[in-house]
Design a protein around this motif. Structure first.
Motif, mmCIF file in Angstrom:
data_model
loop_
_atom_site.group_PDB
_atom_site.id
_atom_site.type_symbol
_atom_site.label_atom_id
_atom_site.label_comp_id
_atom_site.label_asym_id
_atom_site.label_seq_id
_atom_site.Cartn_x
_atom_site.Cartn_y
_atom_site.Cartn_z
ATOM 1 N N PRO A 10 0.584 -0.154 -5.397
ATOM 2 C CA PRO A 10 1.902 0.252 -5.882
ATOM 3 C C PRO A 10 1.962 1.765 -6.041
ATOM 4 C CG PRO A 10 0.626 -0.694 -7.660
ATOM 5 C CD PRO A 10 -0.250 -0.731 -6.450
ATOM 6 N N ALA A 11 3.005 2.365 -5.500
ATOM 7 C CA ALA A 11 3.138 3.829 -5.587
ATOM 8 C C ALA A 11 4.603 4.203 -5.752
ATOM 9 C CB ALA A 11 2.550 4.462 -4.328
ATOM 10 N N ALA A 12 5.337 3.372 -6.500
ATOM 11 C CA ALA A 12 6.777 3.623 -6.633
ATOM 12 C C ALA A 12 7.146 4.173 -8.007
ATOM 13 C CB ALA A 12 7.546 2.328 -6.359
ATOM 14 N N GLY A 13 6.136 4.474 -8.813
ATOM 15 C CA GLY A 13 6.406 4.990 -10.159
ATOM 16 C C GLY A 13 6.968 6.409 -10.110
ATOM 17 N N LEU A 14 7.462 6.870 -11.237
ATOM 18 C CA LEU A 14 8.125 8.182 -11.270
ATOM 19 C C LEU A 14 7.163 9.350 -11.470
ATOM 20 C CD1 LEU A 14 11.260 7.239 -13.407
ATOM 21 C CD2 LEU A 14 11.128 7.559 -10.930
ATOM 22 N N GLY A 15 5.955 9.045 -11.928
ATOM 23 C CA GLY A 15 4.970 10.115 -12.113
ATOM 24 C C GLY A 15 5.401 11.153 -13.130
ATOM 25 N N THR A 16 6.004 10.699 -14.236
ATOM 26 C CA THR A 16 6.572 11.658 -15.202
ATOM 27 C C THR A 16 5.507 12.521 -15.880
ATOM 28 O OG1 THR A 16 6.567 9.890 -16.830
ATOM 29 C CG2 THR A 16 8.662 10.349 -15.742
ATOM 30 N N ARG A 17 4.268 12.031 -15.930
ATOM 31 C CA ARG A 17 3.236 12.822 -16.604
ATOM 32 C C ARG A 17 2.838 14.064 -15.812
ATOM 33 N NH1 ARG A 17 -0.816 8.044 -17.778
ATOM 34 N NH2 ARG A 17 0.321 7.223 -15.995
ATOM 35 N N LYS A 27 3.236 11.498 -6.829
ATOM 36 C CA LYS A 27 1.999 11.693 -7.601
ATOM 37 C C LYS A 27 0.775 11.318 -6.762
ATOM 38 C CE LYS A 27 0.986 8.392 -10.823
ATOM 39 N NZ LYS A 27 0.945 7.716 -12.135
ATOM 40 N N GLU A 28 0.944 10.291 -5.922
ATOM 41 C CA GLU A 28 -0.174 9.774 -5.119
ATOM 42 C C GLU A 28 -0.653 10.770 -4.068
ATOM 43 O OE1 GLU A 28 2.753 8.255 -5.667
ATOM 44 O OE2 GLU A 28 2.067 6.726 -7.091
ATOM 45 N N GLN A 103 10.407 -0.503 -3.412
ATOM 46 C CA GLN A 103 10.892 -1.080 -4.663
ATOM 47 C C GLN A 103 12.189 -0.315 -4.957
ATOM 48 O OE1 GLN A 103 8.590 0.002 -8.118
ATOM 49 N NE2 GLN A 103 9.282 -1.757 -9.303
ATOM 50 N N PRO A 106 12.401 1.734 -10.136
ATOM 51 C CA PRO A 106 11.095 1.628 -10.794
ATOM 52 C C PRO A 106 11.166 0.781 -12.063
ATOM 53 C CG PRO A 106 12.026 3.811 -11.156
ATOM 54 C CD PRO A 106 13.010 3.066 -10.301
ATOM 55 N N LYS A 107 11.212 -0.554 -11.864
ATOM 56 C CA LYS A 107 11.397 -1.456 -13.003
ATOM 57 C C LYS A 107 10.075 -1.893 -13.627
ATOM 58 C CE LYS A 107 14.411 -4.100 -10.650
ATOM 59 N NZ LYS A 107 15.292 -5.212 -10.334
ATOM 60 N N GLY A 108 8.982 -1.310 -13.143
ATOM 61 C CA GLY A 108 7.684 -1.629 -13.723
ATOM 62 C C GLY A 108 6.698 -2.125 -12.679
ATOM 63 N N ALA A 112 7.023 -4.136 -9.055
ATOM 64 C CA ALA A 112 6.512 -3.517 -7.818
ATOM 65 C C ALA A 112 5.650 -4.530 -7.049
ATOM 66 C CB ALA A 112 5.704 -2.265 -8.150
ATOM 67 N N ASP A 131 -3.988 5.533 -10.039
ATOM 68 C CA ASP A 131 -4.334 6.317 -11.227
ATOM 69 C C ASP A 131 -5.834 6.314 -11.492
ATOM 70 O OD1 ASP A 131 -1.752 6.923 -11.671
ATOM 71 O OD2 ASP A 131 -1.494 5.684 -13.456
HETATM 72 P P1 UTP Z 1 2.151 4.428 -14.174
HETATM 73 O O1 UTP Z 1 2.986 4.241 -15.354
HETATM 74 O O2 UTP Z 1 0.752 4.919 -14.357
HETATM 75 O O3 UTP Z 1 2.776 5.416 -13.097
HETATM 76 O O4 UTP Z 1 2.160 3.095 -13.330
HETATM 77 P P2 UTP Z 1 4.050 6.278 -13.127
HETATM 78 O O5 UTP Z 1 5.177 5.533 -13.750
HETATM 79 O O6 UTP Z 1 4.234 6.761 -11.732
HETATM 80 O O7 UTP Z 1 3.546 7.540 -13.947
HETATM 81 P P3 UTP Z 1 4.000 8.172 -15.322
HETATM 82 O O8 UTP Z 1 3.470 7.258 -16.386
HETATM 83 O O9 UTP Z 1 5.508 8.254 -15.296
HETATM 84 O O10 UTP Z 1 3.352 9.503 -15.292
HETATM 85 C C1 UTP Z 1 0.993 2.515 -12.757
HETATM 86 C C2 UTP Z 1 1.165 2.302 -11.268
HETATM 87 O O11 UTP Z 1 2.276 1.465 -10.998
HETATM 88 C C3 UTP Z 1 3.166 2.070 -10.082
HETATM 89 C C4 UTP Z 1 2.909 3.559 -10.181
HETATM 90 O O12 UTP Z 1 3.236 4.207 -8.957
HETATM 91 C C5 UTP Z 1 1.421 3.598 -10.497
HETATM 92 O O13 UTP Z 1 0.643 3.501 -9.326
HETATM 93 N N1 UTP Z 1 4.541 1.691 -10.453
HETATM 94 C C6 UTP Z 1 4.951 1.811 -11.741
HETATM 95 C C7 UTP Z 1 5.395 1.227 -9.482
HETATM 96 O O14 UTP Z 1 5.037 1.132 -8.293
HETATM 97 N N2 UTP Z 1 6.666 0.864 -9.840
HETATM 98 C C8 UTP Z 1 7.094 0.973 -11.121
HETATM 99 O O15 UTP Z 1 8.268 0.604 -11.367
HETATM 100 C C9 UTP Z 1 6.220 1.457 -12.086
#
Ligand code: UTP
Length: 297
Positions: A10-17, A27-28, A103, A106-108, A112, A131
């Protein structure tokens, strides 16, 4: 028993950190020295015997697809300049069987993984999060596959973390241990509030799941952080089909947050033949400079 040959990354997160770096860049794709973090994950998958990889992407993640595509102009340029080492590095990432699916929001993490349902079909599969990079004699994912082959159970990769860090992870509430490093589980708790964690065993980005997980993901309501949590669905799966927690061997690097990312970069650079000595010298100089600055304040 099915052989495990598919992986979901899964690589659809927002990477807010990592904002603002991740505003336009996934982020990936952040590099550890000179290799994007996701490439370390894919190398682990291949070394573990995985044959098919699906990456779950979202908005602004085109760079990941491009990274694993061929770049004819760059390749032609490197051939013309006789740079065969660099050509090898560029080609290395294009000969892998990778699929992409989006996805929509980014619903979690749970949502994903659900996107991969049709791709996975009725087989066990692994989930690998970018991560966590794990350096181990036997690749971490391979270790999980071996435990699955022995037990025919879904296996969750865990390691001990410090008390103050339990609130950042999915945590295992263990029951009986099958062996020193393999545990039955009462429940899995996503990001327990500080001081309430049932143990220090944290889920660290590697899962081997039976396809039944999709039944639970389809009906999983949002949990911690307002997201559909994979951990919650695993906890429900465990009530009907035993899920085991396995303490994998190896050094795990947390590249999902800033300090861990910096530490990983320094450690990996120090281990490199072409960079290690220079980086060590540079670090000594920087530390000496810092010490003299603080002593003169
Ligand atoms: P994280 O919470 O660590 O990633 O999710 P994030 O949301 O990208 O980063 P922060 O917390 O905002 O900095 C763990 C994994 O799940 C994926 C992220 O890409 C990460 O690999 N993910 C998370 C999804 O693919 N979709 C989502 O809706 C949420």
């Amino acid at each position: 028993m099915y052989r495990v040959k598919k992986a979901v990354i899964p690589a659809a997160g927002l990477g807010t950190r990592f904002l603002p770096a991740t505003k336009a860049m996934p982020k990936e794709m952040l590099p550890i020295v000179d290799k994007p973090t996701i490439q370390y994950i894919i190398e682990e998958a291949i070394e573990s015997g995985i044959e098919d990889i699906i990456i779950i992407t979202g908005k602004g993640k085109r760079a990941i697809e491009d990274h694993f595509d061929s770049v004819p102009e760059l390749e032609a340029n490197l051939i013309a300049k006789n740079k065969s080492d660099l050509l090898h590095l560029v080609e290395e990432t294009t000969n892998i069987n990778i699929h992409f699916i989006r996805q929509s929001k980014p619903k979690g993490l749970g949502d994903a993984i659900l996107q991969a349902k049709a791709f996975i079909g009725n087989e066990p599969f692994v989930v690998m999060l970018g991560d966590d990079i794990v350096q181990a004699e036997i690749p971490c994912t391979r270790q999980l596959i071996e435990q699955y082959e022995r037990t025919n159970c879904s296996i969750i990769g865990v390691q001990q973390v410090r008390n103050q860090d339990t609130q950042r992870y999915g945590i295992v509430d263990p029951s009986n241990s099958i062996s020193e490093d393999l545990h039955k589980v009462k429940s899995f708790v996503e990001k327990p509030a500080l001081g309430t964690a049932p143990s220090n065993l944290a889920i660290l980005g590697r899962y081997l799941l039976k396809p039944d997980i999709f039944t639970y993901l389809e009906t999983q309501i949002v949990g911690s952080g307002g997201e559909v949590q994979l951990t919650d669905a695993i906890s429900r799966l465990n009530e009907f089909d035993e899920v085991l927690a396995y303490e994998f061997r190896g050094r795990r690097y947390d590249v999902g947050e800033k300090l861990g990312f910096i530490q990983t970069t320094l450690e990996f650079a120090l281990k490199r033949d072409d960079l290690g000595d220079d980086v060590a010298r540079m670090m000594k100089e920087l530390l000496a400079e810092r010490a003299s600055r603080t002593s003169s304040v």
